[in-house]
Design a protein around this motif. Sequence first.
Motif, short mmCIF file in Angstrom:
data_model
loop_
_atom_site.label_atom_id
_atom_site.label_comp_id
_atom_site.label_asym_id
_atom_site.label_seq_id
_atom_site.Cartn_x
_atom_site.Cartn_y
_atom_site.Cartn_z
N TRP A 107 0.83 -1.20 0.00
CA TRP A 107 0.00 0.00 0.00
C TRP A 107 0.87 1.26 0.00
O TRP A 107 0.58 2.22 -0.71
CB TRP A 107 -0.95 0.00 1.19
N GLN A 167 0.75 4.08 -2.84
CA GLN A 167 0.47 5.45 -2.43
C GLN A 167 1.61 6.38 -2.87
O GLN A 167 1.36 7.48 -3.37
CB GLN A 167 0.30 5.51 -0.92
N ILE A 191 -9.23 6.63 -0.03
CA ILE A 191 -9.22 5.24 0.42
C ILE A 191 -8.85 5.16 1.90
O ILE A 191 -9.47 4.42 2.67
CB ILE A 191 -8.26 4.39 -0.45
N GLU A 192 -7.84 5.93 2.32
CA GLU A 192 -7.47 5.95 3.73
C GLU A 192 -8.62 6.44 4.61
O GLU A 192 -8.86 5.90 5.68
CB GLU A 192 -6.25 6.85 3.95
N SER A 226 -6.89 9.75 -4.78
CA SER A 226 -7.49 8.47 -4.42
C SER A 226 -6.88 7.82 -3.18
O SER A 226 -7.61 7.23 -2.38
CB SER A 226 -7.48 7.51 -5.61
N PRO A 227 -5.56 7.90 -2.91
CA PRO A 227 -5.06 7.31 -1.66
C PRO A 227 -5.65 7.97 -0.41
O PRO A 227 -5.96 7.28 0.57
CB PRO A 227 -3.54 7.55 -1.72
N ILE A 235 -11.86 6.23 3.99
CA ILE A 235 -12.93 5.23 4.03
C ILE A 235 -12.53 4.04 4.89
O ILE A 235 -13.30 3.58 5.74
CB ILE A 235 -13.28 4.76 2.60
N MET A 236 -11.32 3.56 4.72
CA MET A 236 -10.91 2.34 5.42
C MET A 236 -10.55 2.56 6.88
O MET A 236 -10.53 1.61 7.65
CB MET A 236 -9.70 1.71 4.71
#
Length: 91
Positions: free
Chosen positions: A25, A29, A78-79, A74-75, A81-82
């Motif tokens: 990841w 990233q 994503i961070e 996008s990274p 959301i997760m």
Amino acid sequence: MVVGLMVFGRMALAGTGGEEFDPIWQSLQGWMQGTLGRVVAGAMILVGLVGGVVRQSIMAFATGVGGGVGLYNSPTVIESIMSATIHPAFV
């Protein structure tokens, strides 16, 4: 039963575990937000600009800009959301 689970539910954590994939990841990233990501985002914008000139439409340029901005950010999305947490309604 469903109401009981909702009331007495525990805190849910997204994205826990899986530390063995952290280096992958971090590489992705770094690529997306580093020099490679900037080059790809710039190329998307440039291709969109050329496509907009050829088609005589601003929409191709807007698509290129949107793709470039989406790739770079996008990274972060994503961070976000997760790593979201859900706290119980009644503490």
